[in-house]
Design an enzyme around this catalytic site. Sequence first.
Site, PDB file in Angstrom:
ATOM      1  N   VAL A  44       1.054  -0.997   0.216  1.00  0.00           N
ATOM      2  CA  VAL A  44       0.309   0.283   0.003  1.00  0.00           C
ATOM      3  C   VAL A  44       0.844   1.595  -0.361  1.00  0.00           C
ATOM      4  O   VAL A  44       0.259   1.921  -0.261  1.00  0.00           O
ATOM      5  CB  VAL A  44      -0.907   0.160   0.976  1.00  0.00           C
ATOM      6  CG1 VAL A  44       0.014   0.102   2.051  1.00  0.00           C
ATOM      7  CG2 VAL A  44      -1.591   0.772   0.426  1.00  0.00           C
ATOM      8  N   LYS A  45       1.583   1.026   0.115  1.00  0.00           N
ATOM      9  CA  LYS A  45       2.977   2.407   0.628  1.00  0.00           C
ATOM     10  C   LYS A  45       3.513   2.854  -0.431  1.00  0.00           C
ATOM     11  O   LYS A  45       3.673   3.463  -0.935  1.00  0.00           O
ATOM     12  CB  LYS A  45       3.680   1.741   1.672  1.00  0.00           C
ATOM     13  CG  LYS A  45       4.257   1.351   3.083  1.00  0.00           C
ATOM     14  CD  LYS A  45       3.246   2.350   3.638  1.00  0.00           C
ATOM     15  CE  LYS A  45       3.591   2.511   5.326  1.00  0.00           C
ATOM     16  NZ  LYS A  45       2.678   3.762   5.477  1.00  0.00           N
ATOM     17  N   ASP A  46       3.271   1.734  -2.508  1.00  0.00           N
ATOM     18  CA  ASP A  46       3.205   3.071  -3.387  1.00  0.00           C
ATOM     19  C   ASP A  46       2.825   3.803  -3.131  1.00  0.00           C
ATOM     20  O   ASP A  46       2.419   5.208  -3.924  1.00  0.00           O
ATOM     21  CB  ASP A  46       3.129   1.721  -4.096  1.00  0.00           C
ATOM     22  CG  ASP A  46       3.756   0.690  -4.579  1.00  0.00           C
ATOM     23  OD1 ASP A  46       4.834   0.204  -3.604  1.00  0.00           O
ATOM     24  OD2 ASP A  46       3.703  -0.079  -4.897  1.00  0.00           O
ATOM     25  N   ALA A  49       3.983   6.820  -1.475  1.00  0.00           N
ATOM     26  CA  ALA A  49       5.346   7.569  -2.001  1.00  0.00           C
ATOM     27  C   ALA A  49       5.419   8.208  -3.164  1.00  0.00           C
ATOM     28  O   ALA A  49       5.998   8.989  -3.200  1.00  0.00           O
ATOM     29  CB  ALA A  49       6.590   6.085  -2.347  1.00  0.00           C
TER      30      ALA A  49
END
Length: 459
Positions: A44-46, A49
């Site tokens: 999910v951090k894409d 970012a």
Amino acid sequence: MTAVHESVLDAIGGTPLFRLARLGAGIAAPIYAKAEFLNIGGSVKDRAALSMVLAAERDGLLKPGGTIIEATSGNTGIGLAIVGRQRGYRVIAGVADKSAAEKSDILRAYGAEVVLAPTSVPFEDPRHLFHVVRRLAEEIPGAWLANQYDNLANPDAHVRTTGPEIWEQTGGRVTHFVAGVGTGGTITGTGGHLKEVSGGSVTVIGADPESSSYGGGDGSPWYVESIGHFLHPETVEDRWPEAYRSEVVDSFERIPDRESLLTARRLAREEGLLAGPSSGAAVAAALRVARGLGPDDLVVVLLPDSGRSYLSKLHSDTWMRAWGFLEEAETDGLRPLLDAAEPLVTVDADATVGDALELLRTAPGGVAPAVLPRPARPYGLAPAEVVGSVSRDALAAALADGAAKPGDPLGALVGPALPVVGVGQSPAEARAAVGEAREVVLVLVDGKVAGALAREALS
């Protein structure tokens, strides 16, 4: 029709929902999992970012030829490496030393530079990961510190993408949203959007490690990576992330490590979803919530990352047994010996020689772990809190030859840490861990020191 993209960055988001038909069997309310590990970087951090980098460029904080720096448990760093390298930046990821090794390997594969640093020290300690990356950002010309914990472009990514996707995918039928809380960006942004578009009718539930201070624990260590709020006992100021808005979360489900880890393994084996430990915590929380709901409700649970980053930990039977999370009926484990042993004795590392000797009267083998002083341990004794060992024979000898007095602090009389095995391991493995030089082995249950076994008990 298969999608065609000009760049991998265009493939971030748009992840599917999968119904958890097997884990949710017998539960009236349907449970759907948002498979965020299908993002291009595996988490999910894409989303955060990409949002943070674009915002930094827009605000003039990140310029051509610059360097992206971030403190990460792995996933945000991977997202920043993908986005940053695609857009021509140098990327340096400060990675917590307790993170799975696979994450550092993935970061390097994407072209990021990795700096390992501890988080299990007081926040004020200059060795702490956050201070390490801040120093790098100050020293490197053109560097930008992403600072996901306080960067509002983090939750904004989910206001713009994750929340609207869930609302559209469920046709506005979602009634409950469940997610873990790390930086707080995912649950704040997604949950906040769902509350807004539903007129406040969507309930937002945080899945939290049992001892995390977000949900009311004391902040002592746990094993599920990437979520929760750790509080070192010597930390002076406890700062919560600015990306997290506590008013968005209606309630917390506090999930013990074993329940999280075993649920994640069930996700892979029963639903075909190879996800990480924080996904296990979130699904365990969703199952608890859904059991109290009806067929008109609909639960969406967010699965943050892929289990491919945890093949050496969560998805390894050997690791699970070694840390006391896996006990199999057919395995000749240490549970019977542990149940028959005397209660665990611990000695505070700052105790006096006399007090330690008194405590050691009932310790197996006359040896006990020396531990960090802590007022109470309602969630058990973590191995990280064990700083050495104390021996009755060694203390008696020091008193006899005048090297120490009863009122002296233990100091240099604290010996090396004791060997450790998991309750699911065999007596033979425990004997091998003790070896010829030691007298006692510590036994872990659910990653916490539950007891000590003397050499003679293992024969």
